[in-house]
Write a protein that holds these residues in place. Structure first.
Motif, PDB file in Angstrom:
ATOM      1  N   GLU A   3       0.854  -1.190   0.000  1.00  0.00           N
ATOM      2  CA  GLU A   3       0.000   0.000   0.000  1.00  0.00           C
ATOM      3  C   GLU A   3       0.889   1.239   0.000  1.00  0.00           C
ATOM      4  N   LYS A   4       0.939   1.917  -1.125  1.00  0.00           N
ATOM      5  CA  LYS A   4       1.859   3.039  -1.281  1.00  0.00           C
ATOM      6  C   LYS A   4       1.488   4.212  -0.366  1.00  0.00           C
ATOM      7  N   LEU A   5       2.511   4.792   0.255  1.00  0.00           N
ATOM      8  CA  LEU A   5       2.325   6.014   1.022  1.00  0.00           C
ATOM      9  C   LEU A   5       3.000   7.165   0.272  1.00  0.00           C
ATOM     10  N   GLY A   6       2.468   8.370   0.438  1.00  0.00           N
ATOM     11  CA  GLY A   6       3.081   9.542  -0.168  1.00  0.00           C
ATOM     12  C   GLY A   6       3.867  10.333   0.871  1.00  0.00           C
ATOM     13  N   ALA A   7       5.035  10.820   0.471  1.00  0.00           N
ATOM     14  CA  ALA A   7       5.885  11.545   1.419  1.00  0.00           C
ATOM     15  C   ALA A   7       6.385  12.860   0.834  1.00  0.00           C
ATOM     16  N   ILE A   8       6.616  13.818   1.722  1.00  0.00           N
ATOM     17  CA  ILE A   8       7.300  15.059   1.331  1.00  0.00           C
ATOM     18  C   ILE A   8       8.479  15.276   2.282  1.00  0.00           C
ATOM     19  N   VAL A   9       9.517  15.910   1.760  1.00  0.00           N
ATOM     20  CA  VAL A   9      10.695  16.235   2.565  1.00  0.00           C
ATOM     21  C   VAL A   9      10.673  17.730   2.849  1.00  0.00           C
ATOM     22  N   ILE A  10      10.746  18.088   4.126  1.00  0.00           N
ATOM     23  CA  ILE A  10      10.727  19.508   4.487  1.00  0.00           C
ATOM     24  C   ILE A  10      12.111  19.923   4.952  1.00  0.00           C
ATOM     25  N   GLY A  11      12.776  20.686   4.105  1.00  0.00           N
ATOM     26  CA  GLY A  11      14.153  21.091   4.387  1.00  0.00           C
ATOM     27  C   GLY A  11      15.096  20.370   3.437  1.00  0.00           C
ATOM     28  N   ALA A  12      15.614  21.104   2.441  1.00  0.00           N
ATOM     29  CA  ALA A  12      16.473  20.470   1.433  1.00  0.00           C
ATOM     30  C   ALA A  12      17.928  20.895   1.615  1.00  0.00           C
ATOM     31  N   GLY A  13      18.354  20.964   2.885  1.00  0.00           N
ATOM     32  CA  GLY A  13      19.783  21.163   3.186  1.00  0.00           C
ATOM     33  C   GLY A  13      20.533  19.872   2.911  1.00  0.00           C
ATOM     34  N   ASN A  14      21.746  19.760   3.484  1.00  0.00           N
ATOM     35  CA  ASN A  14      22.566  18.565   3.208  1.00  0.00           C
ATOM     36  C   ASN A  14      21.829  17.275   3.522  1.00  0.00           C
ATOM     37  N   LEU A  15      21.210  17.215   4.700  1.00  0.00           N
ATOM     38  CA  LEU A  15      20.567  15.962   5.103  1.00  0.00           C
ATOM     39  C   LEU A  15      19.356  15.664   4.217  1.00  0.00           C
ATOM     40  N   GLY A  16      18.533  16.693   3.967  1.00  0.00           N
ATOM     41  CA  GLY A  16      17.388  16.507   3.089  1.00  0.00           C
ATOM     42  C   GLY A  16      17.818  16.039   1.712  1.00  0.00           C
ATOM     43  N   ARG A  17      18.860  16.681   1.186  1.00  0.00           N
ATOM     44  CA  ARG A  17      19.353  16.295  -0.144  1.00  0.00           C
ATOM     45  C   ARG A  17      19.913  14.879  -0.131  1.00  0.00           C
TER      46      ARG A  17
END
Lengths: 211, 211
Positions: B81-95
């Protein structure tokens, strides 16, 4: 002074440190086991049992002295004995750790990073020099390296881990996502398996179960 | 089909998946509880007890069919069952997560990233568009977002988490290093507290104790 503490208690101690740091930063000087338990979703008796492991920081009817308790736990964790660390692999994850992770707060000094990319070697990231991976051996022989942080591709992880252990490195913080094949009684591997964490989160979301 | 599995077993299931994937990739078709136990440092009886939770994939004297067992565990974890995700903060760790973490392997689709930096907004990282943080609300209203990955500064973590929960996001993968103040029975927070992991590693190294 030497403590022997069960694995489960060890894993909770850093949480106590974080909560006590928060309390100290808010100017709180003492805290009861009941208050601390409510803040940390633990029972008062669990708190007393955990903290009992390393002696009498609490007083009946008074509670714990926040600063003393924090220092006692830090001492139990050995945070006053500095460890030296190197980061192997200065890609996005390695750079994130070098830039943002507070090694010093964990009693660890970050000594150097290593990579093979010409774009990175010779540059400094947040004050930490990136050396060429060919220089790992000579660096480890000249410096006290307790911990190697592995943020390199999976395909290279086992070979590098084996070489590091042969050089005397006893601690591996493993971000590669694979279980390392380092079978030495002297070596401690701490795995950060992010997919395990995401799968666990996904399970609870999908099932509606509670942890 | 719905399973109810204890928290400890849940946390071990991803390890089974990883080991079974390794076996399948090596062409192994069946494995006994004893063999699997030796590979994973668990006892055969522990393996049988764990896997018993979701039914009879094993046969006496034959062992487990690697692929069936893997699929059964994946189903138990709900990975289909697919879940949808977003990443908040595209600094080094997010990237690092956007570039390297295999969301799809966990049954999760990475929908978008968000940041405030003009250098990042409008750009794509490994095929994932970075939108402005001001657009989080409209995005969450238009898309099914199950999981928010928090890789933003600590100072903003609580406010963003609260806003996300109000918008209906039920899962938070928390890399900020602070315990979030999200007190809703409907919300699952999975913390990746890297300092806890490092402190635990440091304890074992310094004390010479074994896990």
């Amino acid at each position: 002074m030497k403590y022997r503490i069960s694995g489960n208690v060890i894993r909770r101690l850093p949480r106590y440190i974080r909560q006590l740091d928060l309390l100290a930063a808010s100017g709180v000087e003492k805290v009861s086991s009941g208050e601390l338990g409510a803040q940390m979703s633990l029972t008062a008796s669990q708190i007393r049992q955990d903290l009992n492991c390393f002696g009498g920081f609490g007083q009946q009817g008074y509670g714990y002295n926040v600063r003393q308790l924090r220092d006692g736990i830090a001492q139990a964790l050995g945070m006053d004995e500095k460890l030296g660390a190197i980061v192997i692999g200065a890609g996005n994850l390695g750079r994130a750790l070098i830039s943002n992770f507070r090694f010093e707060d964990c009693g660890v000094t970050l000594l150097s990073a290593f990579d093979v990319s010409p774009d990175l070697v010779g540059k400094a990231i947040n004050g930490t020099l990136v050396r060429h991976a060919n220089d790992i051996e000579s660096f480890v022989k000249l410096n006290r390296v307790d911990v190697a942080v592995l943020t390199l591709p999976q395909s290279e992880a086992d070979a590098i881990a084996e070489a590091l252990v042969k050089l005397g490195v006893r601690g591996i913080w493993n971000f590669t996502g694979i279980d390392l094949d380092v079978a030495s009684a002297d070596v401690t591997v701490e795995n950060v398996h992010l997919s395990d964490s995401m799968l666990t989160l996904g399970y609870y979301l999908r099932s509606g179960d509670k942890e």
